[in-house]
Design a protein around this motif. Structure first.
Motif, short mmCIF file in Angstrom:
data_model
loop_
_atom_site.label_atom_id
_atom_site.label_comp_id
_atom_site.label_asym_id
_atom_site.label_seq_id
_atom_site.Cartn_x
_atom_site.Cartn_y
_atom_site.Cartn_z
N GLU A 191 8.26 -17.65 32.11
CA GLU A 191 7.04 -18.48 32.11
C GLU A 191 6.40 -18.58 33.50
OE1 GLU A 191 5.51 -19.34 29.54
OE2 GLU A 191 7.04 -18.98 28.05
N SER A 192 7.16 -19.01 34.48
CA SER A 192 6.59 -19.16 35.83
C SER A 192 7.64 -18.72 36.84
CB SER A 192 6.17 -20.61 36.08
OG SER A 192 7.29 -21.46 35.99
N GLY A 193 7.26 -18.78 38.10
CA GLY A 193 8.19 -18.38 39.14
C GLY A 193 8.00 -16.91 39.47
N SER A 194 8.77 -16.42 40.41
CA SER A 194 8.62 -15.04 40.85
C SER A 194 9.96 -14.34 40.86
CB SER A 194 8.00 -14.98 42.26
OG SER A 194 8.82 -15.67 43.18
N SER A 195 9.93 -13.06 40.59
CA SER A 195 11.14 -12.27 40.60
C SER A 195 11.40 -11.79 42.03
CB SER A 195 10.99 -11.08 39.67
OG SER A 195 9.81 -10.37 39.99
N ASP A 196 12.58 -11.26 42.25
CA ASP A 196 12.94 -10.89 43.61
C ASP A 196 13.20 -9.39 43.71
OD1 ASP A 196 13.56 -11.03 46.23
OD2 ASP A 196 15.28 -12.36 46.03
N ASN A 197 14.44 -8.99 43.72
CA ASN A 197 14.79 -7.61 44.03
C ASN A 197 14.71 -6.69 42.82
OD1 ASN A 197 15.32 -8.63 46.57
ND2 ASN A 197 17.50 -8.87 46.17
N PHE A 198 14.21 -5.49 43.06
CA PHE A 198 14.10 -4.47 42.04
C PHE A 198 14.52 -3.14 42.64
CE2 PHE A 198 11.34 -1.22 39.88
CZ PHE A 198 11.97 -1.26 38.64
N SER A 199 15.54 -2.51 42.05
CA SER A 199 16.00 -1.22 42.57
C SER A 199 15.82 -0.15 41.51
CB SER A 199 17.47 -1.29 43.01
OG SER A 199 18.31 -1.49 41.89
N VAL A 200 15.61 1.07 41.96
CA VAL A 200 15.35 2.16 41.02
C VAL A 200 15.64 3.49 41.70
CG1 VAL A 200 12.92 2.32 41.67
CG2 VAL A 200 13.64 3.11 39.41
N GLY A 201 16.04 4.46 40.90
CA GLY A 201 16.20 5.82 41.40
C GLY A 201 17.57 6.14 41.95
N GLN A 202 17.83 7.42 42.10
CA GLN A 202 19.02 7.92 42.75
C GLN A 202 18.62 9.04 43.68
OE1 GLN A 202 22.04 9.03 39.94
NE2 GLN A 202 22.96 7.00 39.96
N LYS A 203 19.06 8.93 44.92
CA LYS A 203 18.72 9.93 45.95
C LYS A 203 17.23 10.22 45.98
CE LYS A 203 23.22 12.11 46.49
NZ LYS A 203 23.99 13.36 46.57
N PRO A 204 16.45 9.27 46.45
CA PRO A 204 16.92 8.00 47.03
C PRO A 204 16.94 6.86 46.01
CG PRO A 204 14.61 8.29 47.51
CD PRO A 204 15.02 9.50 46.73
N GLN A 205 17.95 6.00 46.14
CA GLN A 205 17.90 4.71 45.46
C GLN A 205 17.00 3.82 46.32
OE1 GLN A 205 21.62 2.72 44.77
NE2 GLN A 205 20.62 0.74 44.44
N THR A 206 16.01 3.22 45.70
CA THR A 206 15.02 2.45 46.44
C THR A 206 15.00 1.01 45.96
OG1 THR A 206 13.69 4.49 46.54
CG2 THR A 206 12.62 2.43 47.21
N THR A 207 15.03 0.08 46.91
CA THR A 207 15.03 -1.34 46.57
C THR A 207 13.75 -2.00 47.09
OG1 THR A 207 17.44 -1.40 46.70
CG2 THR A 207 16.29 -3.52 46.78
N PHE A 208 13.10 -2.75 46.21
CA PHE A 208 11.85 -3.44 46.53
C PHE A 208 12.04 -4.94 46.43
CE2 PHE A 208 10.84 0.68 44.81
CZ PHE A 208 9.79 1.15 45.59
#
Length: 258
Positions: A191-208
Motif C-alpha cells: 500500500e505505502s512505503g518504499s522498497s529498498d534493495n533489489f539485486s539481479v543478474g549473474q556476472k555481473p550480479q548487480t544490486t540497486f
C-alpha cells in the motif's frame, strides 16, 4: 394570470423530475457485460445489482470499485448507458508483468533458482499497477522476482512505485546485454512505503537501491560496464547503493570502489 404562468412552469419542472426519478421507464431492465476469464456475467450482475436502479442515478465510480474490490483480476471497468434502460459494462482483466515468488519456495531444493522459479505454483501475479491479482501456476512464464520476509495475498497493492522501478531496471539491463537472472527484492512495500534493495543478474550480479535515484545508478552501471569492456575485464559484482559504487572483478583483476 401573471402568477399562474410561473406556477405552471414550476409544476412542469417538478413533474419532469418526478417522472425521471420514479417512472419505471428509466429503471434498468437490461444489464450486460463483456466476458472475462475470472468472472461470469451472472457473478458481475449479482455484485453490481443494477436491475431496477434509476438510469440517471448510476455512479460509474462506485460500480467500478464494487467490481474491482470483488474481482481482483479485473483492472478496467467502463460503464456504457443506452437510454432509457440499458447498461453495458466493458470489462478487461489484469495482465501480469511479474511473477512474485517467495524465496522460501525454492530454498529447500538443490535445484538452481532459475530452474525452480519457472516450475513453481507458489508465486503471485502482479500487474503494472502493483495489484496482486492471482496465483501463478506451473505454466506461468512471466519474469520471476524472488522476495523474502513478507507474506503476500491476492488483492494487495504494492506501494512505492515498486513495479515501475523494477521494470525500469530490467529494461535497462536488457539493453546492456545483462539477462535478468535471479532477480530478488529484499523488502516489499504494501500500500505505502518504499522498497529498498533489489539485486539481479549473474556476472555481473548487480544490486540497486530502489528508494534512491535510479537514473544515477543506471548511468553509473553503464559507465562501469563500458570501462570494463575497454579494459577487457570480467565484472562479477556491482553494488550501486552507495555514492561510490563497489565493483568486484574476476580472479586476478583489481577490485575498486568508484
Amino acid at each position: 394570470m401573471k402568477k399562474i404562468v410561473p406556477l405552471l412552469f414550476i409544476l412542469i419542472i417538478l413533474g419532469i423530475i418526478y417522472f425521471t426519478l420514479f417512472s419505471t421507464v428509466f429503471k434498468i431492465k437490461s444489464l450486460s457485460s463483456s466476458p472475462v476469464d475470472c468472472a461470469s456475467s451472472d457473478d458481475i450482475r449479482k455484485v453490481v445489482n443494477l436491475l431496477g436502479v434509476n438510469f440517471f442515478l448510476l455512479d460509474a465510480e462506485v460500480i467500478s470499485k464494487k467490481i474491482k474490490d470483488k474481482f481482483f483480476c479485473i483492472g478496467y471497468v467502463n460503464l456504457k448507458r443506452s437510454i432509457p434502460d440499458k447498461v453495458t459494462l466493458e470489462l478487461k482483466g489484469r495482465s501480469g508483468v511479474f511473477n512474485l515468488i517467495p524465496y522460501e519456495a525454492i530454498s529447500s531444493s538443490d535445484a538452481t533458482p532459475s530452474a525452480q522459479v519457472i516450475a513453481t505454483d507458489s508465486g503471485f501475479l502482479v500487474d503494472e499497477e502493483g495489484v496482486i491479482f492471482a496465483k501463478a501456476n506451473f505454466e506461468t512464464r512471466l519474469q520471476p522476482i524472488l522476495f523474502s520476509g513478507e507474506t503476500l495475498s491476492i488483492g494487495e497493492r504494492l506501494g512505492g512505485e515498486l513495479i515501475s522501478k523494477i521494470s525500469q531496471v530490467l529494461e535497462t539491463l536488457k539493453s546492456l546485454g545483462i539477462y535478468p537472472f535471479g532477480a530478488k527484492i529484499y523488502s516489499i512495500p504494501i500500500e505505502s512505503g518504499s522498497s529498498d534493495n533489489f539485486s539481479v543478474g549473474q556476472k555481473p550480479q548487480t544490486t540497486f537501491k530502489l528508494n534512491d535515484s535510479l537514473d544515477r545508478q543506471l548511468a553509473s552501471l553503464q559507465l562501469i560496464l563500458n570501462q570494463a569492456r575497454i579494459d577487457t575485464k570480467e565484472v562479477e559484482f556491482i553494488d550501486l547503493r552507495f555514492d561510490k559504487p563497489v565493483v568486484k572483478y574476476g580472479k586476478g583483476q583489481s577490485n575498486l570502489r568508484n
